[in-house]
Design an enzyme around this catalytic site. Structure first.
Site, PDB file in Angstrom:
ATOM      1  CG  HIS A   1      55.643  79.878  32.337  1.00 13.78           C
ATOM      2  ND1 HIS A   1      54.863  81.224  32.256  1.00 13.78           N
ATOM      3  CD2 HIS A   1      54.227  79.208  31.965  1.00 13.78           C
ATOM      4  CE1 HIS A   1      53.369  81.349  32.150  1.00 13.78           C
ATOM      5  NE2 HIS A   1      53.026  79.902  31.937  1.00 13.78           N
TER       6      HIS A   1
ATOM      7  CG  HIS B   1      55.224  89.747  28.273  1.00 20.11           C
ATOM      8  ND1 HIS B   1      55.030  88.408  28.177  1.00 20.11           N
ATOM      9  CD2 HIS B   1      54.929  90.219  26.930  1.00 20.11           C
ATOM     10  CE1 HIS B   1      54.680  87.997  26.877  1.00 20.11           C
ATOM     11  NE2 HIS B   1      54.424  89.027  26.201  1.00 20.11           N
TER      12      HIS B   1
ATOM     13  CD  GLU C   1      57.164  83.760  34.752  1.00 18.71           C
ATOM     14  OE1 GLU C   1      57.579  84.754  35.167  1.00 18.71           O
ATOM     15  OE2 GLU C   1      56.854  83.205  33.670  1.00 18.71           O
TER      16      GLU C   1
END
Length: 238
Positions: free
Chosen positions: A43, A191, A70
């Site tokens: 990410h 997450h 991401e």
């Protein structure tokens, strides 16, 4: 079996804290795959506080499982997707100043924007596009309507509630996964999933194709070792 994609952002955070190239994020990605991980997630954020654009380019030739990039789809993100052509591009609505991802897209309000983004990402070479969403039926429906291939369910609220009421914590995710499947969407999640809450989540959420785990897995690796930790997570998913 649900695939495990290891997010290696925290490895880059450790490297950046000291400078140099130790730990080497490319070597860690190679080792994660060797130890059984079925994907690598990164990410890259605009401030490059962990994964940098150059890391993404360096990782592309060595990720032979599944490369998932991401990020908030700014111009920099698009350039990385064009250059790398990852198996999966995951759209995350991060503000520039957030510490970590903390909410999903409003796929209804931003429907036109997301529809165009998905078309552009596919044209740029992304194998599939996933949208990071909260476990809300309207957001799942919206993701299907804008042409997403998958959703990634934001599991932060699940992790927070798991220790007090796991059944209540997972209920919205079960319902949304069923809806997504009915709408033809693949289901990912991520997450704050960890060794304590992952097995129950996997058992209760149907059609779960992939989980992306970084922070907890890297923390566990400090105690158990990276190879052993990846196998421990894979056992939770088996």
């Amino acid at each position: 079996m649900t695939k495990l994609s290891v997010n290696i952002n925290k490895v880059a955070t450790l490297r950046n804290a000291r400078g140099g190239n130790n730990p080497n994020v490319v070597r860690v990605a190679q080792d994660c795959q060797h130890f059984g991980a079925q994907g690598i997630t990164v990410h890259p954020r605009p401030d490059e506080r962990h994964i940098r654009g150059q890391d993404v380019l360096a990782l592309a030739p060595v990720v032979y499982t599944e490369f998932n990039i991401e990020g908030n789809p700014d111009e920099r993100y698009f350039e990385l997707v064009k250059a790398v052509k990852p198996a999966q591009a995951t759209l995350v609505p991060d503000a520039a100043d957030v510490l970590t991802s903390n909410s999903g897209w409003d796929t209804v309000t931003h429907a036109a924007y997301l529809r165009q983004l998905i078309q552009d990402l596919k044209a740029a070479g992304a194998g599939r596009v996933s949208i990071f969403v909260d476990p809300v039926p309207e957001m799942i429906q919206g993701a299907a309507e804008v042409g997403a291939d998958r959703i990634e369910l934001y599991t932060g609220p699940y992790a927070e509630q798991f220790h007090t009421d796991p059944k209540a914590a997972v209920a919205p995710y079960t319902a949304c996964a069923l809806l997504a499947y009915q709408l033809g969407l693949g289901v990912n999640a991520g997450h704050d999933l960890d060794l304590h809450n992952l097995k129950f989540f996997k058992q209760e959420v149907p059609h779960l194709l992939e989980v992306s785990i970084g922070h907890a897995l890297i923390c566990d690796a400090l105690y158990y070792g990276l190879a052993n930790t990846i196998q421990m997570y894979l056992r939770q998913l088996s």
